[in-house]
Every structure is written in C-alpha cells, then in structure tokens.
Write an enzyme that holds these catalytic residues in place. Structure first.
Site, PDB file in Angstrom:
ATOM      1  N   GLU A  48       0.768  -1.146  -0.156  1.00  0.00           N
ATOM      2  CA  GLU A  48      -0.037  -0.029  -0.058  1.00  0.00           C
ATOM      3  C   GLU A  48       0.953   1.324  -0.069  1.00  0.00           C
ATOM      4  OE1 GLU A  48      -3.755  -1.665   2.472  1.00  0.00           O
ATOM      5  OE2 GLU A  48      -2.088  -0.488   3.689  1.00  0.00           O
ATOM      6  N   PRO A  49       1.485   1.435  -1.116  1.00  0.00           N
ATOM      7  CA  PRO A  49       2.300   2.754  -0.990  1.00  0.00           C
ATOM      8  C   PRO A  49       1.251   4.047  -1.239  1.00  0.00           C
ATOM      9  CG  PRO A  49       2.592   1.291  -3.100  1.00  0.00           C
ATOM     10  CD  PRO A  49       1.818   0.735  -2.298  1.00  0.00           C
ATOM     11  N   GLY A  50       1.629   4.949  -0.486  1.00  0.00           N
ATOM     12  CA  GLY A  50       1.097   6.163  -0.808  1.00  0.00           C
ATOM     13  C   GLY A  50       2.327   7.208  -1.202  1.00  0.00           C
ATOM     14  N   ARG A  51       2.971   7.663  -0.303  1.00  0.00           N
ATOM     15  CA  ARG A  51       3.909   8.683  -0.378  1.00  0.00           C
ATOM     16  C   ARG A  51       4.961   8.152  -1.541  1.00  0.00           C
ATOM     17  NH1 ARG A  51       6.038  11.340   4.216  1.00  0.00           N
ATOM     18  NH2 ARG A  51       5.261   9.585   5.510  1.00  0.00           N
ATOM     19  N   ARG A  71       3.547  19.786   7.418  1.00  0.00           N
ATOM     20  CA  ARG A  71       4.647  18.719   7.952  1.00  0.00           C
ATOM     21  C   ARG A  71       5.745  19.182   8.553  1.00  0.00           C
ATOM     22  NH1 ARG A  71       6.811  15.717   4.910  1.00  0.00           N
ATOM     23  NH2 ARG A  71       6.588  13.695   6.030  1.00  0.00           N
ATOM     24  N   CYS A 113      -0.883  33.056  11.284  1.00  0.00           N
ATOM     25  CA  CYS A 113      -0.707  33.941  12.592  1.00  0.00           C
ATOM     26  C   CYS A 113      -0.036  33.080  13.756  1.00  0.00           C
ATOM     27  CB  CYS A 113      -1.872  34.202  12.946  1.00  0.00           C
ATOM     28  SG  CYS A 113      -1.727  36.192  12.776  1.00  0.00           S
TER      29      CYS A 113
HETATM   30  N1  LLP Z   1      -1.310   1.963   4.887  1.00  0.00           N
HETATM   31  C1  LLP Z   1      -1.941   2.183   5.704  1.00  0.00           C
HETATM   32  C2  LLP Z   1      -2.648   1.176   6.463  1.00  0.00           C
HETATM   33  C3  LLP Z   1      -1.344   3.532   6.229  1.00  0.00           C
HETATM   34  O1  LLP Z   1      -1.756   3.826   7.613  1.00  0.00           O
HETATM   35  C4  LLP Z   1      -0.569   4.454   5.578  1.00  0.00           C
HETATM   36  C5  LLP Z   1      -0.121   5.614   6.033  1.00  0.00           C
HETATM   37  C6  LLP Z   1      -0.261   3.747   4.390  1.00  0.00           C
HETATM   38  C7  LLP Z   1      -0.637   2.471   3.873  1.00  0.00           C
HETATM   39  C8  LLP Z   1       0.678   4.584   3.345  1.00  0.00           C
HETATM   40  O2  LLP Z   1       2.207   4.986   3.754  1.00  0.00           O
HETATM   41  P1  LLP Z   1       2.907   5.687   2.985  1.00  0.00           P
HETATM   42  O3  LLP Z   1       3.480   4.685   1.962  1.00  0.00           O
HETATM   43  O4  LLP Z   1       2.329   6.751   2.490  1.00  0.00           O
HETATM   44  O5  LLP Z   1       4.261   5.709   4.109  1.00  0.00           O
HETATM   45  N2  LLP Z   1       0.703  12.384   7.497  1.00  0.00           N
HETATM   46  C9  LLP Z   1       2.078  11.701   7.640  1.00  0.00           C
HETATM   47  C10 LLP Z   1       2.003  10.120   7.181  1.00  0.00           C
HETATM   48  C11 LLP Z   1       1.164   9.450   7.744  1.00  0.00           C
HETATM   49  C12 LLP Z   1       0.850   8.025   7.312  1.00  0.00           C
HETATM   50  C13 LLP Z   1      -0.486   7.363   7.612  1.00  0.00           C
HETATM   51  N3  LLP Z   1      -0.612   6.105   7.012  1.00  0.00           N
HETATM   52  C14 LLP Z   1       3.125  12.322   6.739  1.00  0.00           C
HETATM   53  O6  LLP Z   1       2.812  13.584   6.169  1.00  0.00           O
HETATM   54  O7  LLP Z   1       4.199  11.968   6.714  1.00  0.00           O
END
Ligand code: LLP
Length: 431
Positions: A290-293, A330, A361
C-alpha cells in the site's frame, strides 16, 4: 535534483514534468500544487513490475489514497490497474465519484463509524480491514442486516518497531491501530471472524510505519505475519489466502536521503516470504502493498510567491511566502525536511541560507529552517520539492486561507485538477 520530475530549462527556470514552473505560477497563480503525471504513472508501473518479477505476479498494489485524494488521482491510479486504500467514507465517496471499481477498494481505519461501514458494504467495497473487536461485531451485524457476505482482513500489530517519526510508526504494541499479537487478541479475533456467518476471512494486514528506508523491518514483519498465519492454520485448519504488508516506503526529501529502488524492497521481502512459507510448508499468500507517499510524494511540488525577506542580523533570514502550514503542515508537525529552489533562479548556485515562513498567524508556521537556496527576493517564485504526499490532503483553512489549486502536468502540458478555493467556499457552511 531530488526527483525525476525536475530539471532546469534554458531560461534557468525550474521545470516539473517538462512544464516551466515560473510560467505555471504566472498562468495559475500561487500557491500552486504541481504534479507530474508521468512520474506518478512510472512509479505505479515500477511497483507493479516488482510484484510481477519477484512475486510471480501474485499480488496487487493498492495506492494509499490518504497521501493525496481527489477525483483525478483515483482515475489515474485506476487506469494503471492499482487498487486503493481508503480510510473514510469521504475517500470512498471520492473514489466512487471518479468511477473507481469498489471491488478494488480496501477500507481501513481504527474507528470506522457504523454509518461508514454500512456505506462500504452497500457500495460493494472489496475488503474491510478490521481494526478491533467492536468493529468486527458491527461488521457482522451490518453484513447480516444487508444480507451480504463481507470479505475482511484483520489488521495486526506485528510488534515491529520501524524507526521513524513517533507520530507515523504503527507496528509496535503501543499503537491505536489493530489487534495485538503478544496478548492473544489477534488470534482471538481471527478465530471469532472464522465463526461469523456473514464474514469471509481473507487474510491479515500490517503496516509498520511511514518513510522507512530499510528493508529489514518489512522482512521482519513478513516473517511474523506468516508465522501467525501458520499458527492460525494449526489452531483452526484454515489457510487464509491473503497478506497485506501495508505501505511506508521512504522517499527522497533531500539529496542526502538514501531512497532504495522499490524493486529491492520487493525482491528482499519476496525471498524472505518464500523462505518463511517454505519452512512452514505454508502456501504463498497473495500479497498486497500500500504505497502512498512513494507514488505521489516525489511527483509533486508547491510553488509560492515570495512576499517579503526579513534579515535579522546574526540570527537568520526569513523568506515569507503566500502559503504555509495551511497548505503544508508537515514541518510544523514532524520537522520534515524539504529541498527548496527559487524557481526563476534554478540555474544559479544555492549560495544563500534562509528560513521559509508561511503567512499564518503563528511563529511555528515554517516550511523549512536554515535551508540552502538561491538568493531570494520579493516577487521570486519559491518551489518546495516533494510535496505531492500529505500536503493537499492535510491542508486546512486555518486563518481562513483558501486551499490552493492543483495542476497535473502531462508531457509538459498542465491541466487544473483541483480548483483554487474561493472566499465563497470558505463561508459555504457558515450559517
Ligand atoms: N497503509 C496504511 C494502513 C497506512 O496507515 C498508511 C499511512 C499507508 C498505507 C501509506 O503509507 P506511505 O506509503 O504513504 O508511507 N501524514 C504523515 C504520514 C502518515 C501516514 C499514515 N498512514 C506524513 O505526512 O508524513
């Protein structure tokens, strides 16, 4: 340059996905989120290919849409054949509005409301990733009421501590997410699920944290999870077919960050899984990641206009821009690093150090402190790299600042994918 999206053109201007950032700022105004569609698609393909090559294609990539959710990103992701991780009815709604196949949605969250669960069931969401006992019971009740068989995956805390920022590590027992292994809670939940008539237990999930640069914690998690699957088989005779290892793949915010190619993750995690499964004579599960970032982070940047430059002798120089923590919280939250480039001077050396401040502010409204950059002047276009993930999605209207516009660049051509908020938008819900 921290991302493949970036280059400098003959005018000495920064480009993103082939589009001149100074021109983009002129045409669309600032602050402006800019995304490179080409890089997003290439990254999706890299992830997919790594599963094909190292895991015999027996898996699926799910885009963690919390990183950046809007209709256009769901369209792009779905056209690349990815599924998506969604964490609220709002994300499900957005995905469906974009025509996303609900069967490819995995619904996460540590406190899904009964209304959200029912919404997911009625809309045919592919899997619900169950977080806790209360939720497990609620899903069974609602599945029965709606006469549906619901496919679930249980979220397990594998007891792995990924060494990342405290707020974004999740695999250890002291976490609000998931069932604990150590105290038997995970096994109890799994056995209970297997007995529930309207639930189909498809497998288990873990997510150990975010912005992780080494493969070791993923490999350790994979070993623990397969061990747990085997234990469950011994207790019940049931072989569950799926394992979701979550996201968390680290990306480059600074040149000095040592980002590993995704195929290295997959190669190493696959061979660990194969070894572990073989040692237990356990059939290889279908894998999900599950990549997001990693998918959207490096493909995005934010453009601002410099409004003032304030030098405090012997202390520091503040460069104030027309956005701030309202579009990028962030640094305030995690002290995260960013590479800064003055877009209209990108061809010049970075021979200046300044602190980039927003217009909100409060003193903590900073985007980066003591950052190397070209000498900034009023009217310059300042670009902050690697803001594609968790910037728009975490933006707010603090100080009643409208959220910026987002443009997607494809082969040098920009198109607006999210309109700039108006003052009218700000008061839309005010009575
Ligand atoms: N799967 C699950 C269950 C998650 O909780 C997350 C991220 C991901 C996948 C994706 O993770 P990634 O591949 O994007 O690292 N707001 C924070 C990051 C919070 C991540 C929350 N969960 C930031 O700005 O760094």
């Amino acid at each position: 340059m921290v991302s493949d999206s970036l280059a400098v053109n003959s005018l000495g201007h920064l480009t993103c996905g082939g589009a001149d950032c100074v021109e983009l700022a002129k045409e669309f105004g600032t602050p402006l989120y800019v995304f490179d569609e080409g890089l997003i698609r290439r990254t999706c393909r890299d992830f997919k290919r790594s599963i094909d090559e190292y895991y015999d294609g027996n898996g699926q990539v799910l885009y963690a849409s919390k990183a950046f959710a809007c209709k256009e990103i769901y369209r792009i992701i779905s056209s690349e054949g990815l599924g998506a991780d969604v964490v609220s009815a709002g994300e499900i709604y957005t995905a469906l509005a974009a025509g996303f196949d609900p069967a490819n949605l995995f619904f996460h969250g540590n406190n899904k409301t009964p209304e959200e669960i029912e919404y997911a069931i009625k809309n045919g969401v592919g899997r619900i990733v169950v977080d806790n006992m209360t939720e497990l019971d609620t899903i069974e009740t609602l599945a029965k009421e709606n006469d549906e068989k619901v496919r679930v995956i249980l979220r397990i805390k594998p007891g792995i501590d990924a060494h990342t920022h405290n707020f974004i590590r999740t695999g250890q027992i002291d976490s609000k997410f998931g069932f604990a292994l150590e105290n038997g809670e995970a096994m109890e939940a799994a056995e209970k699920t297997a007995k529930y008539e309207n639930l189909v237990l498809m497998g288990f999930h873990c997510h150990i944290g975010s912005q992780i640069f080494t493969t070791e914690p993923f490999k350790a998690a994979a070993r623990v999870m397969i061990g747990f699957m085997d234990e469950f088989r011994q207790n019940t005779g049931i072989v569950v077919p799926e394992l979701n290892l979550g996201g968390g793949f680290g990306v480059k915010y600074l040149d000095s960050d040592g980002q590993l190619p995704f195929e290295v993750f997959m190669q190493e995690v696959s061979s660990t899984m194969k070894e572990k499964a073989a040692s237990l004579d356990y059939p290889m599960p279908r894998i999900y990641i599950e990549p997001g970032r990693a998918i959207v982070g490096p493909a995005g940047l934010t453009l601002y206009t410099v409004g003032c430059v304030k030098t405090i002798e012997n202390i520091r120089t503040y460069v104030s821009v027309d956005g701030g923590m309202s579009d990028n919280p962030r640094y305030a939250l995690y002290q995260s690093d960013y590479d800064i480039i003055v877009a209209n001077k990108a061809g010049q050396k970075k021979n200046y150090t300044a602190t980039v401040a927003g217009k909100c502010c409060e003193s903590g409204d900073l985007i980066q402190e003591h950052a190397p950059m070209q000498r900034p002047e009023v009217g310059d276009i300042l670009a902050v790299m690697t803001t594609g993930a968790y910037n728009y999605s975490m933006a707010s209207n603090y100080n009643r600042i409208p959220r910026p516009m987002a443009v997607m660049v494809r082969e040098g051509e920009p198109r607006v994918i999210i309109r700039r908020e108006t003052f009218e938008d700000l008061i839309r819900n005010d009575l």
